[in-house]
Scaffold this motif. Structure first.
Motif, PDB file in Angstrom:
ATOM      1  N   GLY A  15       8.581  24.144   3.133  1.00 49.44           N
ATOM      2  CA  GLY A  15       7.745  24.991   4.133  1.00 49.44           C
ATOM      3  C   GLY A  15       6.437  25.412   3.807  1.00 49.44           C
ATOM      4  N   MET A  16       5.487  25.819   4.763  1.00 50.23           N
ATOM      5  CA  MET A  16       4.321  25.799   4.450  1.00 50.23           C
ATOM      6  C   MET A  16       3.374  26.819   5.268  1.00 50.23           C
ATOM      7  SD  MET A  16       4.661  23.395   6.040  1.00 50.23           S
ATOM      8  CE  MET A  16       4.168  22.863   7.933  1.00 50.23           C
ATOM      9  N   TRP A  17       4.150  27.430   5.965  1.00 57.35           N
ATOM     10  CA  TRP A  17       3.276  28.373   6.916  1.00 57.35           C
ATOM     11  C   TRP A  17       3.033  29.481   6.417  1.00 57.35           C
ATOM     12  CZ3 TRP A  17       0.961  26.021  10.507  1.00 57.35           C
ATOM     13  CH2 TRP A  17       1.263  24.927  11.146  1.00 57.35           C
ATOM     14  N   GLY A  18       1.791  30.245   6.853  1.00 59.29           N
ATOM     15  CA  GLY A  18       1.745  31.567   6.285  1.00 59.29           C
ATOM     16  C   GLY A  18       1.994  32.473   7.273  1.00 59.29           C
ATOM     17  N   GLY A  19       2.510  33.553   6.853  1.00 59.71           N
ATOM     18  CA  GLY A  19       2.978  34.931   7.623  1.00 59.71           C
ATOM     19  C   GLY A  19       4.517  34.758   8.313  1.00 59.71           C
ATOM     20  N   PHE A  20       4.572  33.592   9.191  1.00 58.64           N
ATOM     21  CA  PHE A  20       5.954  33.486   9.768  1.00 58.64           C
ATOM     22  C   PHE A  20       6.201  32.091  10.175  1.00 58.64           C
ATOM     23  CE2 PHE A  20       2.875  34.207  12.933  1.00 58.64           C
ATOM     24  CZ  PHE A  20       3.025  33.152  14.167  1.00 58.64           C
ATOM     25  N   PRO A  21       7.352  31.643  10.284  1.00 58.32           N
ATOM     26  CA  PRO A  21       7.738  30.323  10.296  1.00 58.32           C
ATOM     27  C   PRO A  21       7.302  29.554  11.798  1.00 58.32           C
ATOM     28  CG  PRO A  21       9.717  31.435  10.621  1.00 58.32           C
ATOM     29  CD  PRO A  21       8.694  32.368  10.069  1.00 58.32           C
TER      30      PRO A  21
ATOM     31  N   PRO B 220       9.910  26.274   7.895  1.00 59.94           N
ATOM     32  CA  PRO B 220       9.730  27.402   7.146  1.00 59.94           C
ATOM     33  C   PRO B 220       8.252  27.842   6.879  1.00 59.94           C
ATOM     34  CG  PRO B 220      11.311  25.844   6.700  1.00 59.94           C
ATOM     35  CD  PRO B 220      10.510  25.249   7.010  1.00 59.94           C
ATOM     36  N   THR B 221       8.406  29.155   6.181  1.00 63.44           N
ATOM     37  CA  THR B 221       6.995  29.462   5.538  1.00 63.44           C
ATOM     38  C   THR B 221       7.252  28.965   3.952  1.00 63.44           C
ATOM     39  OG1 THR B 221       8.166  31.742   5.057  1.00 63.44           O
ATOM     40  CG2 THR B 221       6.843  31.641   6.841  1.00 63.44           C
ATOM     41  N   SER B 222       6.553  29.594   3.040  1.00 57.83           N
ATOM     42  CA  SER B 222       6.359  29.031   1.867  1.00 57.83           C
ATOM     43  C   SER B 222       7.663  28.689   1.074  1.00 57.83           C
ATOM     44  CB  SER B 222       5.634  29.960   0.762  1.00 57.83           C
ATOM     45  OG  SER B 222       4.360  29.918   1.290  1.00 57.83           O
TER      46      SER B 222
ATOM     47  N   ASN C  50      18.345  20.449   3.239  1.00 55.94           N
ATOM     48  CA  ASN C  50      18.093  18.930   3.555  1.00 55.94           C
ATOM     49  C   ASN C  50      17.805  18.216   2.270  1.00 55.94           C
ATOM     50  OD1 ASN C  50      18.517  19.405   6.167  1.00 55.94           O
ATOM     51  ND2 ASN C  50      16.321  20.147   6.345  1.00 55.94           N
ATOM     52  N   TYR C  51      17.485  18.656   1.187  1.00 60.51           N
ATOM     53  CA  TYR C  51      16.896  17.665  -0.117  1.00 60.51           C
ATOM     54  C   TYR C  51      17.947  18.298  -1.317  1.00 60.51           C
ATOM     55  CZ  TYR C  51      13.075  18.561   3.209  1.00 60.51           C
ATOM     56  OH  TYR C  51      12.512  18.936   4.272  1.00 60.51           O
ATOM     57  N   VAL C  52      18.783  19.404  -1.352  1.00 56.40           N
ATOM     58  CA  VAL C  52      19.374  19.563  -2.528  1.00 56.40           C
ATOM     59  C   VAL C  52      20.615  20.376  -2.143  1.00 56.40           C
ATOM     60  CG1 VAL C  52      18.010  21.742  -3.202  1.00 56.40           C
ATOM     61  CG2 VAL C  52      19.382  20.352  -4.899  1.00 56.40           C
ATOM     62  N   ASP C  53      21.847  20.116  -2.820  1.00 58.60           N
ATOM     63  CA  ASP C  53      22.986  21.324  -2.621  1.00 58.60           C
ATOM     64  C   ASP C  53      22.559  22.506  -3.303  1.00 58.60           C
ATOM     65  OD1 ASP C  53      25.588  22.478  -3.104  1.00 58.60           O
ATOM     66  OD2 ASP C  53      26.351  20.670  -2.216  1.00 58.60           O
ATOM     67  N   LEU C  54      22.687  23.626  -2.627  1.00 56.55           N
ATOM     68  CA  LEU C  54      22.581  25.195  -3.043  1.00 56.55           C
ATOM     69  C   LEU C  54      23.312  25.150  -4.342  1.00 56.55           C
ATOM     70  CD1 LEU C  54      22.690  27.236   0.067  1.00 56.55           C
ATOM     71  CD2 LEU C  54      20.620  26.405  -1.192  1.00 56.55           C
TER      72      LEU C  54
ATOM     73  N   ALA D 227     -16.020  17.547  -1.951  1.00 57.94           N
ATOM     74  CA  ALA D 227     -14.696  17.786  -2.898  1.00 57.94           C
ATOM     75  C   ALA D 227     -13.781  16.711  -3.141  1.00 57.94           C
ATOM     76  CB  ALA D 227     -14.155  19.147  -2.573  1.00 57.94           C
ATOM     77  N   GLY D 228     -13.859  15.654  -2.205  1.00 58.00           N
ATOM     78  CA  GLY D 228     -12.956  14.746  -2.356  1.00 58.00           C
ATOM     79  C   GLY D 228     -11.982  14.698  -1.002  1.00 58.00           C
ATOM     80  N   GLU D 229     -11.028  14.254  -1.228  1.00 58.42           N
ATOM     81  CA  GLU D 229      -9.874  14.195  -0.182  1.00 58.42           C
ATOM     82  C   GLU D 229      -8.908  15.178  -0.369  1.00 58.42           C
ATOM     83  OE1 GLU D 229      -9.946  12.385   2.460  1.00 58.42           O
ATOM     84  OE2 GLU D 229     -11.689  11.532   1.973  1.00 58.42           O
ATOM     85  N   ALA D 230      -8.224  15.858   0.841  1.00 62.00           N
ATOM     86  CA  ALA D 230      -7.155  17.014   0.562  1.00 62.00           C
ATOM     87  C   ALA D 230      -6.243  16.350   1.934  1.00 62.00           C
ATOM     88  CB  ALA D 230      -7.620  18.336   0.627  1.00 62.00           C
ATOM     89  N   VAL D 231      -5.021  16.627   1.620  1.00 58.02           N
ATOM     90  CA  VAL D 231      -4.056  16.454   2.497  1.00 58.02           C
ATOM     91  C   VAL D 231      -3.401  17.779   3.157  1.00 58.02           C
ATOM     92  CG1 VAL D 231      -3.370  14.174   1.829  1.00 58.02           C
ATOM     93  CG2 VAL D 231      -1.927  16.128   0.995  1.00 58.02           C
ATOM     94  N   LEU D 232      -2.978  17.809   4.228  1.00 58.63           N
ATOM     95  CA  LEU D 232      -2.434  18.987   4.960  1.00 58.63           C
ATOM     96  C   LEU D 232      -0.932  18.941   4.760  1.00 58.63           C
ATOM     97  CD1 LEU D 232      -3.829  19.096   8.403  1.00 58.63           C
ATOM     98  CD2 LEU D 232      -4.321  20.762   6.608  1.00 58.63           C
ATOM     99  N   ALA D 233      -0.222  20.127   4.104  1.00 58.68           N
ATOM    100  CA  ALA D 233       1.067  20.376   3.666  1.00 58.68           C
ATOM    101  C   ALA D 233       1.942  20.120   4.927  1.00 58.68           C
ATOM    102  CB  ALA D 233       1.365  21.543   2.922  1.00 58.68           C
ATOM    103  N   GLU D 234       2.935  19.393   5.066  1.00 56.14           N
ATOM    104  CA  GLU D 234       3.837  19.046   6.101  1.00 56.14           C
ATOM    105  C   GLU D 234       5.363  19.340   5.517  1.00 56.14           C
ATOM    106  OE1 GLU D 234       3.325  15.292   7.746  1.00 56.14           O
ATOM    107  OE2 GLU D 234       1.500  15.638   8.419  1.00 56.14           O
ATOM    108  N   ALA D 235       6.116  20.045   6.396  1.00 57.45           N
ATOM    109  CA  ALA D 235       7.361  20.326   6.003  1.00 57.45           C
ATOM    110  C   ALA D 235       8.312  18.852   5.853  1.00 57.45           C
ATOM    111  CB  ALA D 235       8.323  20.986   7.319  1.00 57.45           C
ATOM    112  N   GLY D 236       8.959  18.842   4.876  1.00 61.19           N
ATOM    113  CA  GLY D 236       9.634  17.713   4.042  1.00 61.19           C
ATOM    114  C   GLY D 236       8.664  16.461   3.445  1.00 61.19           C
TER     115      GLY D 236
END
Length: 244
Positions: free
Chosen positions: A7-13, A18-20, A45-49, A230-239
């Motif tokens: 997750g990568m949203w600030g403040g709330f999902p 999700p958020t961070s 979705n990515y790892v067993d707890l 400054a070059g290239e940057a990508v926006l974070a995405e869930a997953g």
């Protein structure tokens, strides 16, 4: 080393995002950076707890830590059910209330850290930088046994010391809470202009813009970064999966 953005949203999902939360994996070892709202559900979705034994909290604002309780109770219940036989280690800035919260739930251990702390977990070496934020907050630098390096800024104003801390990172996951014409100093966050300076002065490789705002056109953040030179940057995405 691989990092999956949970997750990568600030403040709330946002809906279904999700958020961070950032899952770092290599050679069967994994660590989670932050446990914001929705992270406990989506990380599965990515790892067993029961295969996740180390959770690092950068600071205790809700969008970075509010799912901590879910991880604590998951470990207690799964231990009682015989599904796991190791404590969950929770790492965070020293805080008596948080330590009591963690220790109160069986099969969990609190591990306080500060700016001079170092942890070795499997192939990962983790060190910390004290940020400029409204509460005690740390950036994390994770280096694997091949010398590959990921820096996660967490929440912060820009500081030259952060650029030094991030120097030579192969991947820089940086908060980018504000647009170019917005001032971050007062609220303890970075604008995309601050991120450009951080990227240039650190010499980081791949730059991922995260802790994203809930307003405006997010593509403007990446465009502003590109236009700055400054070059290239990508926006974070869930997953999103990032090979370091």
């Amino acid at each position: 080393m691989k990092c999956t953005i949970v997750g990568m949203w600030g403040g709330f999902p946002k809906r279904n995002e999700p958020t961070s939360g950032y899952l770092v994996e290599k050679d069967g070892f994994c660590i989670l950076l932050d446990a914001g709202s929705g992270v406990a559900a989506h990380v599965q979705n990515y790892v067993d707890l029961n295969d996740l034994h180390h959770v690092f909290i950068s600071h205790y604002h809700y969008d970075h830590s509010c799912d901590l309780g879910s991880f604590l109770f998951a470990r207690m219940i799964n231990t009682q059910l015989g599904r796991v036989d190791r404590n969950l280690n929770v790492y965070g800035p020293a805080d008596g209330d948080v330590e009591r919260q963690v220790d109160k739930v069986k099969h969990n251990t609190f591990c306080p850290y500060g700016e001079d702390s170092t942890f070795q977990i499997g192939p990962f070496s983790i060190v910390f930088h004290r940020n400029a934020h409204s509460v005690e907050t740390y950036a994390l630098r994770i280096t694997d046994d091949d010398g590959k390096c990921l820096v996660y800024t967490a929440d912060t104003n820009y500081r030259q010391s952060l650029a030094k801390f991030s120097e030579g990172a192969d991947v820089l996951i940086t908060e980018c809470s504000l647009y170019e014409d917005e001032e971050g100093e007062r609220v303890g966050h970075m604008s995309v202009g601050d991120v450009c300076v951080l990227s240039e002065r650190s010499g980081a490789g791949k730059v991922v813009l995260s802790h994203l705002p809930h307003y405006g056109n997010l593509e403007e953040l990446a465009d502003s970064f590109r236009k700055s030179g400054a070059g290239e940057a990508v926006l974070a995405e869930a997953g999103m999966e990032i090979e370091v």
